[in-house]
Design a protein around this motif. Structure first.
Motif, mmCIF file in Angstrom:
data_model
loop_
_atom_site.group_PDB
_atom_site.id
_atom_site.type_symbol
_atom_site.label_atom_id
_atom_site.label_comp_id
_atom_site.label_asym_id
_atom_site.label_seq_id
_atom_site.Cartn_x
_atom_site.Cartn_y
_atom_site.Cartn_z
ATOM 1 N N SER A 120 0.870 -0.990 0.025
ATOM 2 C CA SER A 120 -0.057 -0.020 -0.106
ATOM 3 C C SER A 120 0.810 1.134 0.079
ATOM 4 C CB SER A 120 -0.744 -0.033 1.253
ATOM 5 O OG SER A 120 -1.836 1.190 1.214
ATOM 6 N N LYS A 121 0.312 2.379 -0.558
ATOM 7 C CA LYS A 121 0.928 3.572 -0.691
ATOM 8 C C LYS A 121 0.251 4.543 -0.569
ATOM 9 C CE LYS A 121 3.919 6.019 -4.067
ATOM 10 N NZ LYS A 121 4.584 6.240 -5.455
ATOM 11 N N LYS A 122 0.194 5.593 0.245
ATOM 12 C CA LYS A 122 -0.650 6.483 0.632
ATOM 13 C C LYS A 122 -0.024 7.960 0.689
ATOM 14 C CE LYS A 122 -4.417 3.698 1.028
ATOM 15 N NZ LYS A 122 -4.940 3.445 -0.093
ATOM 16 N N ILE A 123 -0.862 9.025 0.314
ATOM 17 C CA ILE A 123 -0.229 10.196 0.571
ATOM 18 C C ILE A 123 -0.516 10.828 1.959
ATOM 19 C CG2 ILE A 123 -0.708 13.002 0.017
ATOM 20 C CD1 ILE A 123 -1.459 12.148 -2.837
ATOM 21 N N ARG A 124 0.603 11.200 2.492
ATOM 22 C CA ARG A 124 0.415 11.867 3.848
ATOM 23 C C ARG A 124 1.069 13.358 3.624
ATOM 24 N NH1 ARG A 124 4.506 12.701 7.974
ATOM 25 N NH2 ARG A 124 3.465 12.893 10.194
ATOM 26 N N TYR A 125 0.072 14.470 3.857
ATOM 27 C CA TYR A 125 0.103 15.632 3.848
ATOM 28 C C TYR A 125 0.966 16.254 5.233
ATOM 29 C CZ TYR A 125 -2.636 16.113 -0.344
ATOM 30 O OH TYR A 125 -3.115 15.753 -1.449
ATOM 31 N N ILE A 126 1.764 17.086 5.038
ATOM 32 C CA ILE A 126 2.364 17.515 6.218
ATOM 33 C C ILE A 126 1.874 18.574 6.860
ATOM 34 C CG2 ILE A 126 4.971 18.388 6.838
ATOM 35 C CD1 ILE A 126 5.981 17.082 4.254
ATOM 36 N N ASN A 127 1.780 18.477 8.291
ATOM 37 C CA ASN A 127 1.072 19.431 9.037
ATOM 38 C C ASN A 127 2.107 20.607 9.146
ATOM 39 O OD1 ASN A 127 0.441 21.119 11.349
ATOM 40 N ND2 ASN A 127 -0.451 19.429 12.229
ATOM 41 N N PRO A 128 1.718 21.975 8.791
ATOM 42 C CA PRO A 128 2.694 23.005 8.861
ATOM 43 C C PRO A 128 3.246 23.166 10.286
ATOM 44 C CG PRO A 128 0.572 23.713 7.919
ATOM 45 C CD PRO A 128 0.386 22.276 8.436
ATOM 46 N N ASP A 129 2.618 22.558 11.689
ATOM 47 C CA ASP A 129 3.037 22.954 12.916
ATOM 48 C C ASP A 129 3.654 21.557 13.441
ATOM 49 O OD1 ASP A 129 2.290 25.638 12.846
ATOM 50 O OD2 ASP A 129 0.189 24.956 13.161
ATOM 51 N N GLY A 130 3.773 20.485 12.545
ATOM 52 C CA GLY A 130 3.992 19.201 12.877
ATOM 53 C C GLY A 130 5.313 18.866 13.236
ATOM 54 N N LYS A 151 1.607 19.716 -3.628
ATOM 55 C CA LYS A 151 0.092 19.571 -4.134
ATOM 56 C C LYS A 151 -0.384 20.856 -3.831
ATOM 57 C CE LYS A 151 -3.399 16.521 -5.218
ATOM 58 N NZ LYS A 151 -4.134 15.285 -4.991
ATOM 59 N N GLY A 152 -0.538 22.056 -4.616
ATOM 60 C CA GLY A 152 -0.925 23.168 -4.252
ATOM 61 C C GLY A 152 0.197 23.867 -3.270
ATOM 62 N N ASP A 153 -0.267 24.267 -2.399
ATOM 63 C CA ASP A 153 0.623 24.823 -1.228
ATOM 64 C C ASP A 153 0.821 23.949 -0.228
ATOM 65 O OD1 ASP A 153 -1.906 24.917 -0.071
ATOM 66 O OD2 ASP A 153 -1.628 26.942 0.790
ATOM 67 N N LYS A 154 0.436 22.627 -0.239
ATOM 68 C CA LYS A 154 0.717 21.552 0.662
ATOM 69 C C LYS A 154 1.963 20.708 0.263
ATOM 70 C CE LYS A 154 -3.994 21.214 2.433
ATOM 71 N NZ LYS A 154 -4.906 20.378 2.610
ATOM 72 N N LEU A 155 2.907 20.580 1.418
ATOM 73 C CA LEU A 155 3.963 19.357 1.029
ATOM 74 C C LEU A 155 3.296 18.247 1.454
ATOM 75 C CD1 LEU A 155 7.038 21.203 2.773
ATOM 76 C CD2 LEU A 155 6.844 20.729 0.229
ATOM 77 N N PHE A 156 3.856 17.085 0.873
ATOM 78 C CA PHE A 156 3.216 15.725 1.293
ATOM 79 C C PHE A 156 4.607 14.772 1.011
ATOM 80 C CE2 PHE A 156 2.135 15.714 -3.195
ATOM 81 C CZ PHE A 156 2.225 14.454 -3.755
ATOM 82 N N HIS A 157 4.304 13.720 1.267
ATOM 83 C CA HIS A 157 5.218 12.624 1.150
ATOM 84 C C HIS A 157 4.448 11.132 1.184
ATOM 85 C CE1 HIS A 157 5.616 10.696 5.281
ATOM 86 N NE2 HIS A 157 5.520 11.942 5.572
#
Length: 168
Positions: A120-130, A151-157
């Motif tokens: 399985s492979k899922k996107i995990r958006y990064i919380n700007p305060d995390g 994606k847009g202004d959101k970082l993810f891995h």
């Protein structure tokens, strides 16, 4: 079920009780140390955030792999023939691709008599305060070739679920 954190274990046990799960033995401990017996399945979501220091449930050492590598090294001795180890892993930790100087987790599995496959492979958006944002310098130091996606202004891995079958 094993966890080093007593509160986490108490919550897991309470959840097990609420769901009428009766075939689990609960143990406070350090990974598979002191565990006797062999199992068909071991499931783990280990602490894996590359950090100099941090909370017990996040801190995975300076490269995030301290617990992951220990689990992989000890799992074959605790798996029945055809047994599996299932792990939830951050993609930047060299799971399938090398972003730093250490071997991939798939290679570590292979070198420990386990055949690894991403299931399985899922996107995990990064919380700007995390923790991920706060750990970016440590992540970039350990994995200099890794690039977070946007994606847009959101970082993810990505988060992988890796199934590691014991070779016999």
């Amino acid at each position: 079920a094993i966890d080093i954190n007593k509160k986490t274990l108490q919550w897991a046990k309470k959840n097990g009780d609420l769901n009428a799960i009766e075939n689990i033995k609960w143990k406070c401990g350090d990974l598979l140390n002191g565990v006797r017996g062999k199992f068909d399945l071991i499931i783990t979501n280990p602490p894996q955030m590359p950090m100099i220091s941090g909370p017990q449930h996040d801190w995975g050492g300076k490269n995030g792999r301290i617990f992951i590598d220990r689990i992989i090294h000890s799992a074959p001795a605790h798996l029945n023939p055809n047994g599996k180890l299932i792990m939830l892993l951050f993609d930047f930790l060299n799971v399938v691709s090398p972003y730093g100087d250490i071997e991939t987790i798939v290679e570590t599995c292979r070198n420990n008599n386990l055949i690894a496959k991403v299931i399985s492979k899922k996107i995990r958006y990064i919380n700007p305060d995390g923790k991920t944002i706060k750990s970016l310098p440590v992540i970039k130091n350990a994995y200099p070739r890794y690039k977070f996606k946007k994606k847009g202004d959101k970082l993810f891995h990505y988060v992988y679920v890796l199934s590691c079958a014991k070779r016999d």
